[in-house]
Design a protein around this motif. Sequence first.
Motif, PDB file in Angstrom:
ATOM      1  N   ARG A  93       0.821  -1.214   0.000  1.00  0.00           N
ATOM      2  CA  ARG A  93       0.000   0.000   0.000  1.00  0.00           C
ATOM      3  C   ARG A  93       0.855   1.264   0.000  1.00  0.00           C
ATOM      4  O   ARG A  93       0.811   2.033  -0.916  1.00  0.00           O
ATOM      5  CB  ARG A  93      -0.921   0.007   1.220  1.00  0.00           C
ATOM      6  N   GLU A  94       1.596   1.444   1.071  1.00  0.00           N
ATOM      7  CA  GLU A  94       2.389   2.665   1.198  1.00  0.00           C
ATOM      8  C   GLU A  94       3.866   2.304   1.155  1.00  0.00           C
ATOM      9  O   GLU A  94       4.346   1.554   1.985  1.00  0.00           O
ATOM     10  CB  GLU A  94       2.057   3.377   2.507  1.00  0.00           C
ATOM     11  N   GLY A  95       4.554   2.859   0.169  1.00  0.00           N
ATOM     12  CA  GLY A  95       5.973   2.573   0.022  1.00  0.00           C
ATOM     13  C   GLY A  95       6.780   3.852  -0.068  1.00  0.00           C
ATOM     14  O   GLY A  95       6.252   4.932  -0.307  1.00  0.00           O
ATOM     15  N   GLU A  96       8.065   3.684   0.091  1.00  0.00           N
ATOM     16  CA  GLU A  96       9.004   4.803   0.006  1.00  0.00           C
ATOM     17  C   GLU A  96       9.542   4.877  -1.424  1.00  0.00           C
ATOM     18  O   GLU A  96      10.042   3.888  -1.956  1.00  0.00           O
ATOM     19  CB  GLU A  96      10.137   4.534   0.996  1.00  0.00           C
ATOM     20  N   SER A  97       9.419   6.047  -2.069  1.00  0.00           N
ATOM     21  CA  SER A  97       9.900   6.203  -3.439  1.00  0.00           C
ATOM     22  C   SER A  97      11.417   6.248  -3.465  1.00  0.00           C
ATOM     23  O   SER A  97      12.056   6.919  -2.667  1.00  0.00           O
ATOM     24  CB  SER A  97       9.354   7.489  -4.056  1.00  0.00           C
TER      25      SER A  97
END
Length: 195
Positions: free
Chosen positions: A56-60
């Motif tokens: 869902r939420e990742g670090e670019s």
Amino acid sequence: RRVLEHINRASIAGSEVSPAYNCQSDDLMRIPGLINEAVVSIRTLARPETGVFVPREGESMYGIKKYDLPEDFRSMKGGGVYQVKDGRMEGFGGWRLFGSRAILLPEGEFLVEYCRYPDLLPEDPEEDFDYVQDVEVLYAAIYYAAANLVMMEDEFVYSALMRDYENRFARMITPVACTTGSVGDVYASFGGDGL
């Protein structure tokens, strides 16, 4: 209790043996650890337990995203990553593990199927503790625990119980499954005809 039944320590003359009798309390204290040893062996070597993770939420990072893997992540399952496109799931090979706790993926919607570490018994489980495992896994673990409780006392009983555990373990080994699908022409960019 099932473990003690296999080594004839659960009852005497039809009455349940008190934990204060002989070495009963020592055996009862050892059982959860022995069950856990067997379950970890079975779940990591013979019958992996799988989980599904939806990033869902990742670090670019450099145009891709780094997603932390679940706490119970052990390894990728064969096939492992699927991209969700137009309501369909397609196998996706453009992923990489980043260390042992993260996965790198491009933008998009993905499902990650992985092998997970099993849930373990607490050191001192309550009498009504609900331990969820496959029946085959639990019964094999019971034989492993019983064998280890009598290892120093009776080598014949130990051998018989351990042999039963090993036979059950061998029957649980998950066969390798192949997935099929079309493979893109990797040589088209080198002047191939794209067949």
